[in-house]
Design a protein around this motif. Structure first.
Motif, PDB file in Angstrom:
ATOM      1  N   MET B  71       0.942  -1.161   0.070  1.00  0.00           N
ATOM      2  CA  MET B  71       0.082  -0.030  -0.015  1.00  0.00           C
ATOM      3  C   MET B  71       0.809   1.366  -0.215  1.00  0.00           C
ATOM      4  O   MET B  71       0.164   2.362   0.286  1.00  0.00           O
ATOM      5  N   ILE B  74       0.002   5.137  -1.561  1.00  0.00           N
ATOM      6  CA  ILE B  74      -1.031   5.940  -1.113  1.00  0.00           C
ATOM      7  C   ILE B  74      -0.062   7.225  -0.836  1.00  0.00           C
ATOM      8  O   ILE B  74      -0.824   8.401  -0.872  1.00  0.00           O
ATOM      9  N   THR B 220       2.212   1.656   4.744  1.00  0.00           N
ATOM     10  CA  THR B 220       1.709   2.768   4.153  1.00  0.00           C
ATOM     11  C   THR B 220       2.682   4.058   4.245  1.00  0.00           C
ATOM     12  O   THR B 220       2.647   5.102   3.678  1.00  0.00           O
ATOM     13  N   ILE B 279      -7.643  10.615   0.131  1.00  0.00           N
ATOM     14  CA  ILE B 279      -6.818   9.700   0.406  1.00  0.00           C
ATOM     15  C   ILE B 279      -7.708   8.307   1.142  1.00  0.00           C
ATOM     16  O   ILE B 279      -7.147   7.398   1.085  1.00  0.00           O
ATOM     17  N   PRO B 280      -8.677   8.848   2.015  1.00  0.00           N
ATOM     18  CA  PRO B 280      -9.503   7.403   2.371  1.00  0.00           C
ATOM     19  C   PRO B 280     -10.187   6.616   1.173  1.00  0.00           C
ATOM     20  O   PRO B 280     -10.111   5.400   1.421  1.00  0.00           O
ATOM     21  N   PHE B 283      -7.263   4.627  -0.024  1.00  0.00           N
ATOM     22  CA  PHE B 283      -6.984   3.659   1.119  1.00  0.00           C
ATOM     23  C   PHE B 283      -7.820   2.259   1.006  1.00  0.00           C
ATOM     24  O   PHE B 283      -7.264   1.178   1.049  1.00  0.00           O
ATOM     25  N   LEU B 287      -6.523  -1.250   0.386  1.00  0.00           N
ATOM     26  CA  LEU B 287      -6.729  -2.323   1.363  1.00  0.00           C
ATOM     27  C   LEU B 287      -7.488  -3.366   0.634  1.00  0.00           C
ATOM     28  O   LEU B 287      -7.055  -4.701   0.881  1.00  0.00           O
TER      29      LEU B 287
END
Lengths: 45, 568
Positions: B71, B74, B220, B279-280, B283, B287
């Motif tokens: 990840m 990100i 991350t 960003i969320p 994510f 994920l």
């Protein structure tokens, strides 16, 4: 430019000024990065 | 693909055609056609901005990247919220108050007509063939994984997006993109839910995350200060900031979104919404990819995720590939056993022992897979990877009918939203920055209806170029890639021109034309020099910073006191 363009983000409440909203965006971004840091460390190899 | 999936796809096309038709009627002039008569609310602009940025490869490739590499990706978005805030109090009000159609139109007022022509041309050059890439790349993946004909997929994505963009204009595009982004978001959540649902019953989500984390896939954050690395906090904050400033501040495909705002407030809110949510969302996508990695600990994955290349390599290099495949299968069995032991462990000591075995088996597994990919690359005669095939393979082989259609629709929506934005931006720049401008300069001004027709022709023209180039991409591949690569060199210098225009309007702005050329030379140098010297260069994310800095510095130095400013 018309007065209409100068509207604040919200007429009432905390976000009455753009500066507060900009600050909120940056604080949320910082908190998100903080969460990612903790997430990364919690599941580090 | 089953009948239910095709029904979902047909419903999608029906939905966007209906929205496009209902919202795109009544265009009377180019303010209607290119800027939706500046009537859009913030949430539609915000979702449209996101949809423009999210290409199909973002969706498919990002999950694949998390599967393969983790990840870390990100971090390149860390500069985005800061960029949104900076743009909200700098360029957005300037554009909005100037009542411009294109970002480059604003530059003419501060930097002169030559700078406007140069930056608009650089945009057209940079974006013209990237349209081909955003049609071609998902089409190839979709055609392989969903067993669709590649030509049909290209024509479907390129043709449909071109036609309704041309017919409906900006209002139709923006409302369609709003729905497309909602479909993409629903698709992302469905994907995450499907992967979690697919994990073995005895494995909790926490244990699944621990397994993914054991292999480093949940890392991350990296504080490594090495500027050659792309995925670090520093590169993301600094390089990513300038990338996002350039993209959202100077690229017409994004600027045009927030110029449609019904007020400056709405335009600002749309960008801040993006700053909050980007960003969320990334994510969740990443994920999904990391959990996909856990899913394939228990379900045997193919040695290569692209079935066509798998068969071709098996036939071309039977010995080397067969040997890698055998090792892959053995390592998978060992790794699966260790992962199950980990899930069933009765105490922390057992879990730790199982995790250690798991890591050893995973290393052997990854080595066998790397060998298989290397053999496939040798058979193809070029570097190759199956990153973009991981997620579609999961969708196609593991998910039930209907959900497959929904995910396919999300990928199609991501592809088409990017194409629409690029086509409308290319047409706007062509008509406003060149056709209308030079026609009016020559004293041959025409009616709004005339320019509206020119705008439609522009979209059809650029749509035909992008779809045609996508159809011949197999043959044009390296040429298109080279154009795209060079196109990315222009972002930083164009941002530099805007900084000169906004911050140094009295002097530096007048030297923007040579300054932009110097900025491009600086980026080119930063890219070529390390290669010529045989060393690793800095991360490409810093190119925009270098280009912008070189442009501003040159503009200011050329306009130093004592030198007579010359209108460029």
């Amino acid at each position: 430019m018309t007065p209409h363009d100068d509207q604040p983000p919200s007429r009432t409440g905390f976000f009455r000024t753009w500066r507060r909203l900009y600050g909120a965006v940056l604080v949320v971004a910082a908190l998100t990065c903080g969460f990612l840091f903790l997430f990364s460390r919690a599941f580090a190899p | 693909m089953q009948t239910l999936d095709w029904i979902v796809v047909a419903l999608y096309f029906g939905l966007i055609a209906t929205i496009g038709y209902l919202t795109g009627r009544g265009n009377r002039g180019i303010e209607d056609y290119f800027l939706a008569r500046r009537s859009m609310p913030w949430y539609a602009m915000g979702l449209s901005v996101m949809a423009t940025q999210a290409s199909a490869i973002t969706l498919v490739g990002t999950t694949g990247q998390a599967y393969v590499d983790g990840m870390r990706f990100i971090q390149i978005y860390f500069g985005l919220p800061i960029a949104m805030v900076i743009l909200c109090f700098t360029l957005v009000p300037l554009f909005y108050r100037a009542r411009v159609f294109t970002a480059y139109e604003y530059l003419e007022r501060r930097c002169g007509p030559r700078t406007r022509s140069l930056t608009a041309l650089l945009f057209l050059f940079g974006r013209a063939l990237s349209g081909a890439v955003v049609i071609y790349a998902p089409s190839v993946v979709l055609s392989v994984v969903f067993s669709l004909d590649a030509t049909l997929t290209i024509l479907l994505i390129g043709g449909f997006a071109t036609v309704y963009t041309a017919l409906g204009g900006m209002r139709a595009v923006m409302w369609v993109e709003t729905w497309q982004m909602l479909i993409i978001l629903a698709g992302i959540l469905f994907c995450l839910g499907s992967v979690i649902w697919g994990l073995p019953d005895q494995l909790s989500l926490g244990e699944a995350l621990r397994l993914a984390g054991a292999t480093g896939r949940l890392e991350t954050i990296s504080f490594d200060p090495d500027p050659r690395l792309t995925y670090t906090v520093w590169t993301g904050l600094l390089g990513g900031l300038f990338l996002m400033l350039s993209y959202f501040g100077c690229d017409q495909s994004q600027v045009q979104r927030y110029l449609t705002g019904r007020s400056l407030r709405e335009s600002r809110l749309s960008l801040l919404f993006n700053g909050f949510a980007k960003i969320p969302i990334q994510f969740v996508i990443l994920l999904t990819g990391a959990l996909l990695f856990v899913f394939y600990q228990f379900e045997k994955p193919p040695v290569l995720f692209d079935p066509v290349t798998l068969e071709e390599t098996r036939a071309a290099r039977p010995e080397a590939f067969g040997e890698a495949e055998s090792r892959h299968d053995l390592a998978f069995a060992e790794r699966r056993g260790a992962a199950l032991d980990f899930a069933d462990a009765a105490n922390p000591a057992e879990a730790e022992a199982a995790e250690a075995r798991f890591l050893v088996a995973d290393a052997a597994f990854q080595e066998a897979r790397s060998d298989a990919i290397r053999t496939a690359s040798e058979a193809k005669g070029e570097p190759w990877t199956d990153t973009n095939h991981v997620f579609p393979t999961f969708v196609f082989t593991q998910l039930p009918a209907g959900v497959v259609g929904l995910i396919l629709v999300a990928v199609l929506a991501a592809a088409m939203s990017t194409v629409e934005s690029e086509l409308s931006a290319l047409s706007t720049a062509s008509v406003v920055d060149f056709y209308r401008r030079f026609r009016e300069k020559a004293g041959r001004g025409a009616s709004g209806k005339h320019y509206l027709r020119a705008g439609r022709i522009g979209i059809l023209f650029w749509g035909a170029v992008a779809t045609g180039a996508a159809l011949y991409m197999g043959r044009l591949g390296s040429a298109v890639e080279a154009v795209n690569r060079v196109g990315s060199f222009f972002y930083g210098p164009i941002l530099g021109a805007f900084v000169l225009a906004a911050a140094f309007p009295a002097r530096g702005a007048r030297r923007a034309f040579p300054a932009v050329l110097a900025g491009i030379a600086a980026v080119w140098g930063a890219d070529l020099l390390p290669r010529a010297l045989g060393v690793d260069g800095i991360s490409y994310l810093y190119y925009n910073l270098i280009g912008a800095a070189a442009t501003v510095l040159t503009g200011v130095l050329l306009a130093r006191p004592g030198r007579k400013p010359r209108h460029s």
